[in-house]
Design a protein around this motif. Structure first.
Motif, short mmCIF file in Angstrom:
data_model
loop_
_atom_site.label_atom_id
_atom_site.label_comp_id
_atom_site.label_asym_id
_atom_site.label_seq_id
_atom_site.Cartn_x
_atom_site.Cartn_y
_atom_site.Cartn_z
N ASP A 26 0.80 -1.22 0.00
CA ASP A 26 0.00 0.00 0.00
C ASP A 26 0.83 1.27 0.00
N ASN A 27 2.06 1.17 0.52
CA ASN A 27 2.86 2.39 0.59
C ASN A 27 3.87 2.48 -0.54
N GLN A 28 3.72 1.65 -1.55
CA GLN A 28 4.67 1.68 -2.67
C GLN A 28 4.24 2.73 -3.69
N TRP A 29 5.03 3.75 -3.85
CA TRP A 29 4.71 4.76 -4.85
C TRP A 29 4.82 4.19 -6.25
N LEU A 30 4.12 4.82 -7.17
CA LEU A 30 4.22 4.47 -8.59
C LEU A 30 5.24 5.38 -9.26
N LEU A 31 5.18 6.68 -8.92
CA LEU A 31 6.06 7.68 -9.54
C LEU A 31 6.62 8.55 -8.43
N ARG A 32 7.92 8.76 -8.46
CA ARG A 32 8.56 9.63 -7.46
C ARG A 32 9.39 10.68 -8.20
N VAL A 33 8.97 11.92 -8.06
CA VAL A 33 9.62 13.04 -8.77
C VAL A 33 10.35 13.89 -7.75
N ARG A 34 11.62 14.22 -8.05
CA ARG A 34 12.41 15.05 -7.13
C ARG A 34 13.13 16.17 -7.87
N ASN A 35 12.89 17.39 -7.40
CA ASN A 35 13.62 18.59 -7.88
C ASN A 35 13.59 18.75 -9.39
N LEU A 36 12.44 18.46 -9.98
CA LEU A 36 12.31 18.57 -11.44
C LEU A 36 12.39 20.03 -11.85
N THR A 37 13.32 20.34 -12.74
CA THR A 37 13.59 21.74 -13.12
C THR A 37 13.78 21.85 -14.62
N LYS A 38 13.17 22.88 -15.21
CA LYS A 38 13.37 23.16 -16.63
C LYS A 38 13.60 24.66 -16.78
N ILE A 39 14.77 25.02 -17.30
CA ILE A 39 15.12 26.43 -17.52
C ILE A 39 15.45 26.63 -18.99
#
Length: 303
Positions: A26-39
Motif C-alpha cells: 500500500d505504501n509503494q509509490w508508482l512515480l517519485r519526482v524530485r527537484n524537477l527543473t526546466k530552464i
C-alpha cells in the motif's frame, strides 16, 4: 469524488494489480519526482534565488533565462489522481511534458516503479528506453488533439499505432481492441475507419483517450483536456475520464487551470505559480481551506 481510494490500483502482495506492479504494498509509490527543473536559456548562479512566486516572475533578472518549473517534487501512488493547477505560465504543463519526455529536463529525477523497479532515473534513460516506457507504461492526452493524434490516420489507425509500437502485430486483434476502446470511450464503432478530422472536438478528445489507454498503462497524463470544449461536452469528457479511472484503477496526473475540473477528478492537488509548487494537499482540503494567498485567490474566483 474518489478521495480515500488512493490505492485502488495497488496490487496485493505477490499478485499484480491493474497497475501491473508485482508485490507493491500500500505504501509503494508508482512515480517519485524530485527537484524537477526546466530552464530555458543560460541560467546564472542566482537564477533560482531571483525567480518564483515571491518575485511574481519566472524570468531571471541577471540572465533573462526563463524558469519554466523549478524543484518540483511529489510522489504518486497506484490508482491515485493528482491534480496540478495554476494559471497560464505557472509551469504545470511543463511538468507533464518533462515526465512524458516531450521536453528535456535541466535537472531532477523521476522514478517510475514499473521501470527497473524505480531504481533508475527515467529522465536519463536512452531514447530507445524512453520510447519503451512511453509505449508500455504511460499515456498522454493533450489539450490539442492534433498533438496526440495523426489526423491522416483513421481513428482505429491512431489506436493501432499505439498498440503496434508496444509490439502488438496481429491485425485482427488490433482491430478488435480498437473497436473495444472506441466503444469504451463512447464513439460509434462504425466510425473506426473515419479520420479524426471528421470528428467534433469532444470526439477527438475521446479518441485521444482511447489511444492513451490502449496498452493499459499504469500512468496517464491529462493536459488541459477540456479547454476549448463546450461546457456540456466538457462534462461528458470528465465523466468518461472518471469512469475509466475507477474501472481501470489507472493513476493520473491532471493538469488544469480550472479548479472545477480538479475538484471533480482529483484526490490530491499541487498548486503552481511562477514555476514553483506553492501549496499541496488533499483536494478537498485545498478547496475548503486554502493556505497560500495565491490558492485563496484561485479558490475565491471559483466561488
Amino acid at each position: 469524488m474518489n478521495n480515500g481510494n488512493h490505492h485502488n490500483g495497488a496490487a496485493t502482495a505477490g499478485g499484480v494489480g491493474p497497475a501491473g506492479i508485482a508485490g507493491a504494498g500500500d505504501n509503494q509509490w508508482l512515480l517519485r519526482v524530485r527537484n524537477l527543473t526546466k530552464i530555458y536559456g543560460e541560467p546564472g548562479p542566482r537564477t533560482l534565488e531571483l525567480t518564483g512566486p515571491e518575485f511574481s516572475s519566472n524570468i531571471c533578472p541577471d540572465t533573462d533565462s526563463i524558469v519554466a518549473c523549478a524543484e518540483v517534487s511529489f510522489d504518486l501512488y497506484p490508482g491515485e489522481v493528482l491534480g496540478i493547477v495554476g494559471e497560464s505560465g505557472s509551469g504545470k504543463s511543463t511538468v507533464v511534458k518533462l515526465l512524458y519526455f516531450d521536453l528535456g529536463k535541466t535537472a531532477g529525477s523521476a522514478l517510475l516503479y514499473p521501470y527497473d523497479q524505480g531504481q533508475t532515473n527515467m529522465l536519463e534513460a536512452s531514447g530507445q528506453q524512453k520510447r519503451r516506457i512511453r509505449n508500455h507504461l504511460m499515456g498522454m492526452v493533450y489539450q490539442n488533439p492534433r498533438d496526440g493524434l495523426n489526423f491522416h490516420f483513421s481513428s482505429g489507425g491512431n489506436i493501432a499505432e499505439k498498440l503496434i509500437m508496444a509490439g502488438q502485430l496481429h491485425v485482427g486483434g488490433i482491430r478488435e481492441r480498437a473497436s473495444q476502446l472506441l466503444e469504451k470511450t463512447e464513439i460509434p464503432v462504425r466510425r473506426l475507419d473515419d479520420t479524426p478530422a471528421t470528428f467534433s472536438g469532444g470526439m477527438q478528445q475521446r479518441v485521444q483517450i482511447a489511444k492513451a489507454i490502449a496498452n493499459n498503462p499504469p500512468l496517464l497524463f491529462l493536459d488541459e483536456v477540456t479547454t476549448g470544449l463546450d461546457v456540456s461536452v466538457q462534462a461528458r469528457v470528465l465523466d468518461l475520464i472518471r469512469e475509466l479511472q475507477q474501472e481501470l484503477g489507472i493513476a493520473m496526473i491532471v493538469v488544469s487551470h480550472d479548479l472545477s475540473v480538479i475538484r471533480m477528478l482529483t484526490d490530491r492537488t499541487l498548486v503552481m505559480k511562477n514555476g514553483r509548487i506553492v501549496e499541496s494537499g488533499l483536494t478537498d482540503q485545498i478547496l475548503q481551506d486554502p493556505q497560500h494567498a495565491y490558492t485563496q485567490l484561485l479558490v475565491s474566483s471559483l466561488l
